[in-house]
Write a protein that holds these residues in place. Structure first.
Motif, PDB file in Angstrom:
ATOM      1  N   PRO A   1       0.804  -1.239   0.000  1.00  0.00           N
ATOM      2  CA  PRO A   1       0.000   0.000   0.000  1.00  0.00           C
ATOM      3  C   PRO A   1       0.831   1.281   0.000  1.00  0.00           C
ATOM      4  CG  PRO A   1      -0.454  -1.355   1.972  1.00  0.00           C
ATOM      5  CD  PRO A   1       0.528  -2.118   1.143  1.00  0.00           C
ATOM      6  N   ILE A   2       2.093   1.216   0.417  1.00  0.00           N
ATOM      7  CA  ILE A   2       2.921   2.430   0.417  1.00  0.00           C
ATOM      8  C   ILE A   2       4.043   2.316  -0.622  1.00  0.00           C
ATOM      9  CG2 ILE A   2       4.471   3.901   1.781  1.00  0.00           C
ATOM     10  CD1 ILE A   2       2.843   3.087   4.253  1.00  0.00           C
ATOM     11  N   LEU A   3       4.902   1.330  -0.459  1.00  0.00           N
ATOM     12  CA  LEU A   3       6.057   1.227  -1.370  1.00  0.00           C
ATOM     13  C   LEU A   3       5.615   0.855  -2.784  1.00  0.00           C
ATOM     14  CD1 LEU A   3       8.776  -0.330   0.984  1.00  0.00           C
ATOM     15  CD2 LEU A   3       8.233   2.064   0.549  1.00  0.00           C
ATOM     16  N   GLY A   4       4.450   0.217  -2.918  1.00  0.00           N
ATOM     17  CA  GLY A   4       3.896  -0.069  -4.248  1.00  0.00           C
ATOM     18  C   GLY A   4       3.603   1.223  -4.993  1.00  0.00           C
TER      19      GLY A   4
ATOM     20  N   SER B   1       3.523   9.894  -1.010  1.00  0.00           N
ATOM     21  CA  SER B   1       3.126   8.593  -0.459  1.00  0.00           C
ATOM     22  C   SER B   1       4.073   8.130   0.644  1.00  0.00           C
ATOM     23  CB  SER B   1       2.996   7.555  -1.577  1.00  0.00           C
ATOM     24  OG  SER B   1       4.187   7.437  -2.310  1.00  0.00           O
ATOM     25  N   SER B   2       5.275   7.722   0.313  1.00  0.00           N
ATOM     26  CA  SER B   2       6.165   7.159   1.327  1.00  0.00           C
ATOM     27  C   SER B   2       6.700   8.261   2.248  1.00  0.00           C
ATOM     28  CB  SER B   2       7.319   6.449   0.619  1.00  0.00           C
ATOM     29  OG  SER B   2       8.234   5.978   1.565  1.00  0.00           O
ATOM     30  N   GLY B   3       6.884   7.918   3.534  1.00  0.00           N
ATOM     31  CA  GLY B   3       7.351   8.905   4.510  1.00  0.00           C
ATOM     32  C   GLY B   3       8.846   9.129   4.409  1.00  0.00           C
ATOM     33  N   VAL B   4       9.226  10.010   3.515  1.00  0.00           N
ATOM     34  CA  VAL B   4      10.641  10.402   3.436  1.00  0.00           C
ATOM     35  C   VAL B   4      10.723  11.922   3.508  1.00  0.00           C
ATOM     36  CG1 VAL B   4      11.479   8.374   2.182  1.00  0.00           C
ATOM     37  CG2 VAL B   4      10.620  10.314   0.900  1.00  0.00           C
TER      38      VAL B   4
ATOM     39  N   THR C   1      -3.831   2.629  11.277  1.00  0.00           N
ATOM     40  CA  THR C   1      -2.429   2.513  11.657  1.00  0.00           C
ATOM     41  C   THR C   1      -1.581   2.464  10.396  1.00  0.00           C
ATOM     42  OG1 THR C   1      -0.893   1.328  13.117  1.00  0.00           O
ATOM     43  CG2 THR C   1      -2.356  -0.034  11.773  1.00  0.00           C
ATOM     44  N   TRP C   2      -0.276   2.352  10.555  1.00  0.00           N
ATOM     45  CA  TRP C   2       0.630   2.187   9.410  1.00  0.00           C
ATOM     46  C   TRP C   2       0.229   0.920   8.653  1.00  0.00           C
ATOM     47  CZ3 TRP C   2       5.794  -0.705   9.770  1.00  0.00           C
ATOM     48  CH2 TRP C   2       6.582  -0.495   8.635  1.00  0.00           C
ATOM     49  N   PRO C   3      -0.011   0.997   7.352  1.00  0.00           N
ATOM     50  CA  PRO C   3      -0.529  -0.175   6.628  1.00  0.00           C
ATOM     51  C   PRO C   3       0.361  -1.418   6.722  1.00  0.00           C
ATOM     52  CG  PRO C   3      -0.726   1.794   5.278  1.00  0.00           C
ATOM     53  CD  PRO C   3       0.053   2.198   6.494  1.00  0.00           C
TER      54      PRO C   3
ATOM     55  N   ALA D   1       9.269   5.248  15.532  1.00  0.00           N
ATOM     56  CA  ALA D   1      10.033   5.421  14.283  1.00  0.00           C
ATOM     57  C   ALA D   1      10.439   6.867  14.041  1.00  0.00           C
ATOM     58  CB  ALA D   1       9.207   4.908  13.106  1.00  0.00           C
ATOM     59  N   TYR D   2       9.915   7.787  14.868  1.00  0.00           N
ATOM     60  CA  TYR D   2      10.102   9.215  14.547  1.00  0.00           C
ATOM     61  C   TYR D   2      10.581  10.014  15.751  1.00  0.00           C
ATOM     62  CZ  TYR D   2       7.265   7.483  10.737  1.00  0.00           C
ATOM     63  OH  TYR D   2       6.792   6.730   9.683  1.00  0.00           O
ATOM     64  N   GLN D   3      11.359   9.398  16.631  1.00  0.00           N
ATOM     65  CA  GLN D   3      11.779  10.090  17.860  1.00  0.00           C
ATOM     66  C   GLN D   3      12.593  11.330  17.503  1.00  0.00           C
ATOM     67  OE1 GLN D   3      14.373   7.856  20.473  1.00  0.00           O
ATOM     68  NE2 GLN D   3      14.214   9.360  22.134  1.00  0.00           N
TER      69      GLN D   3
ATOM     70  N   MET E   1       5.484  13.197  10.340  1.00  0.00           N
ATOM     71  CA  MET E   1       5.534  13.330   8.887  1.00  0.00           C
ATOM     72  C   MET E   1       4.170  13.301   8.216  1.00  0.00           C
ATOM     73  SD  MET E   1       8.706  10.833   7.950  1.00  0.00           S
ATOM     74  CE  MET E   1       9.701  11.756   6.809  1.00  0.00           C
ATOM     75  N   PHE E   2       3.157  12.777   8.913  1.00  0.00           N
ATOM     76  CA  PHE E   2       1.931  12.459   8.176  1.00  0.00           C
ATOM     77  C   PHE E   2       0.720  13.262   8.621  1.00  0.00           C
ATOM     78  CE2 PHE E   2       4.579   8.625   8.374  1.00  0.00           C
ATOM     79  CZ  PHE E   2       4.926   8.577   7.032  1.00  0.00           C
ATOM     80  N   ALA E   3      -0.187  13.438   7.652  1.00  0.00           N
ATOM     81  CA  ALA E   3      -1.530  13.940   7.963  1.00  0.00           C
ATOM     82  C   ALA E   3      -2.491  13.057   7.193  1.00  0.00           C
ATOM     83  CB  ALA E   3      -1.674  15.391   7.546  1.00  0.00           C
TER      84      ALA E   3
HETATM   85  C1  LMR Z   1       5.834   5.241   5.653  1.00  0.00           C
HETATM   86  O1  LMR Z   1       4.935   5.009   6.447  1.00  0.00           O
HETATM   87  O2  LMR Z   1       5.629   5.772   4.555  1.00  0.00           O
HETATM   88  C2  LMR Z   1       7.250   4.930   6.020  1.00  0.00           C
HETATM   89  O3  LMR Z   1       7.292   4.359   7.279  1.00  0.00           O
HETATM   90  C3  LMR Z   1       7.941   4.133   4.987  1.00  0.00           C
HETATM   91  C4  LMR Z   1       7.486   2.714   4.925  1.00  0.00           C
HETATM   92  O4  LMR Z   1       8.333   1.821   5.045  1.00  0.00           O
HETATM   93  O5  LMR Z   1       6.290   2.472   4.771  1.00  0.00           O
END
Ligand code: LMR
Length: 401
Positions: free
Chosen positions: A15-18, A35-38, A132-134, A216-218, A350-352
Motif C-alpha cells: 500500500p505504500i512502497l507499491g 506517499s512514502s514517509g521520506v 495505523t501504518w498499513p 520510528a520518529y523520535q 511526517m503524516f496527515a
Molecule cells: C511510511 O509510512 O511511509 C514509512 O514508514 C515508509 C514505509 O516503510 O512504509
C-alpha cells in the motif's frame, strides 16, 4: 509444477512502497509523490545529513573489517540507542533490565519483536489502532498474530476518541499485545496527551497486557526526550515493554536499514534470558544485522560534538515539517476547500490524514499525477515550494468533483 498455485496469482502491491514503484514509472511531468514517509528539503531532495558525511569519513579512515557482527548487534550501538530511548539514568537502564538489539530498520525491529513473542508462546492477539501504518497489520498477520483493532481518532480525525479507544481495549485479555505509536502517530499525526499516556499505562498494568511501542520518529515531534516521554509512562517497576525504533528518518539513513528492538524485562536476570530468545529469532531470520548504518549512528551518538551537530540537523528537519504543516493549512484555506484543516498545523510528525475516499485518492493519481496513500495519508515532509500549490489545486478539484 512445484510452486503452490497461490504463488502464481499476483499479490497486491504494497500500500505504500507499491505507490513509490508506480510513481517511478509515471511519465507525466510535474508528478507529485506524497506517499512514502521520506523527508525532502526545499529542492525536493532527500539529503545525506552533514553529520552522517562526517561520520562516514571517520569510519572510512579506520581500519575496517567486513566480519559478521554479533547476532544482536554491536554492543556500543545497543547501549547508545537504549540510552536514546529510555535515558541513561533511567531505572530500567541502570538496573540492567532493558536490553537493545540492533535490527535492519524499524520494520526489522517489529518483526524481531513479533517472532520473539510467537516463538516463546507469548500473546497471540495483537491490538492495533484503527487506522495505523498499513504495514502493521500485514507484518503481524504474517508473523501469526490475530489482529484486533482499537478505535483511535474521533469523527473529526483530529482528536483521540478516548472513550472508544479504552472501551475497546477493555476487551483485551491478559497477555494480549497492544501496539502503540510512541510519537508522531502514522497516519494521523495525533498523539496521546501525557494524561492519556498515563491512562494507557494504568490500563496495561491493570489488565496485564504487553505494550509494544513503535517509535520510528523520535525527535520529529517535539524533541528527543519529549517524544520518548509517552512510552516512559509504561516503564513501571517490574513492568515489561517492547520498543521498536528506526533511524531511517531521524538520521536520514533510509537505505542503510538501521533500527533497534528494546526489551524492558521484569529484572536483569529476565532480560538476559529474553535476549537469548531474541538472538534465536534473529538467527533464524537474517542471521545478524547489516553493519554500516549502525556504525554511522554509533559514531554520531558516541561523540559529543557529532551528537550535538546531529541534534541541530534533526531540529532543522522538525522545524521544516512544522513549517510545511502551516503552509499546507494556509494553501487549503486559501482555496476554501471544505473541511476543518486547522488541526493539521499542530499535529506531529511526517503524516496527515485527509480522510479522502478511495475514489478521490484514485482521481488525485489518475487525473492529477498526485500520489497519496489510502484515505488520503500525505507525507507532509514531502512538500516543497514547487509542489504545494499543484497539490492544493488537485485536492480542491477532486473534492469539488
Ligand atoms: C511510511 O509510512 O511511509 C514509512 O514508514 C515508509 C514505509 O516503510 O512504509
Amino acid at each position: 509444477m512445484s510452486l503452490p498455485s497461490l504463488a502464481r496469482i499476483t499479490a497486491p502491491p504494497d500500500p505504500i512502497l507499491g505507490l513509490t514503484e508506480l510513481f517511478g514509472s509515471d511519465p507525466r511531468p510535474g508528478k507529485v509523490n506524497l506517499s512514502s514517509g521520506v523527508f525532502v528539503d526545499a529542492t525536493g531532495k532527500t539529503p545525506v545529513l552533514d553529520v552522517v558525511v562526517e561520520a562516514e569519513r571517520r569510519l572510512a579512515a579506520e581500519a575496517g573489517t567486513k566480519l559478521y557482527r554479533p547476532i544482536d548487534g554491536e554492543p556500543a550501538f545497543r547501549k547508545l540507542v537504549r540510552g536514546l530511548v529510555l535515558g541513561d539514568d533511567h531505572e530500567a537502564v541502570t538496573s540492567g533490565r532493558a536490553l537493545a538489539t540492533q535490527t535492519p530498520g524499524g520494520t526489522g525491529g517489529l518483526r524481531v519483536a513479533a517472532d520473539l513473542l510467537r516463538q516463546t508462546g507469548s500473546g497471540t492477539t495483537l491490538w492495533m489502532s484503527e487506522p495505523t501504518w498499513p504495514n502493521h497489520p500485514q507484518l503481524f498477520h504474517a508473523a501469526g498474530f490475530r489482529i484486533r483493532p482499537y478505535p483511535y481518532t474521533d469523527a473529526t480525525g483530529r482528536r483521540i476518541d478516548e472513550a472508544a479507544m479504552f472501551a475497546a481495549l477493555d476487551h483485551a485479555s491478559p497477555g494480549d499485545v497492544v501496539l502503540l505509536h510512541g510519537a508522531c502517530h502514522n497516519p494521523t499525526g495525533v498523539d496521546p496527551s501525557p494524561a492519556q499516556w498515563r491512562r494507557i499505562g494504568d490500563l496495561v498494568e491493570e489488565r496485564r497486557l504487553l505494550p509494544l511501542v513503535d517509535l520510528a520518529y523520535q525527535g520529529f515531534g517535539d524533541g528527543l526526550r519529549e517524544d520518548a516521554a509517552g512510552l516512559l509512562e509504561l516503564v513501571r517497576p517490574g513492568a515489561e515493554l517492547l520498543v521498536s525504533t528506526s533511524y531511517s528518518k531521524t538520521f536520514s539513513l533510509y537505505a542503510e536499514r538501521v533500527g533497534a528492538m528494546l526489551v524492558v524485562a521484569r529484572s536483569a536476570a529476565d532480560a538476559g534470558a529474553v535476549q537469548t530468545h531474541v538472538k534465536a529469532a534473529v538467527r533464524t531470520n537474517y542471521s545478524n544485522p547489516p553493519a554500516h548504518g549502525a556504525d554511522v549512528v554509533r559514531t554520531i551518538l558516541a561523540d559529543a560534538e557529532l551528537r550535538a551537530r546531529w541534534e541541530v540537523e534533526l531540529a532543522a528537519m522538525r522545524t521544516r515539517i512544522k513549517d510545511n504543516r502551516a503552509a499546507l493549512v494556509e494553501a487549503l484555506e486559501a482555496r476554501s476547500i471544505p473541511g476543518d484543516w486547522t488541526g493539521i498545523a499542530t499535529q506531529r510528525g511526517m503524516f496527515a490524514l485527509l480522510g479522502l475516499t478511495t475514489h478521490q485518492v484514485a482521481r488525485l493519481r489518475d487525473a492529477h499525477a498526485v500520489y497519496v496513500v489510502g484515505h488520503g495519508r500525505i507525507n507532509v515532509a514531502g512538500f516543497t515550494p514547487a509542489n504545494l500549490d499543484p497539490f492544493a489545486d488537485a485536492l480542491a478539484a477532486v473534492i469539488a468533483d
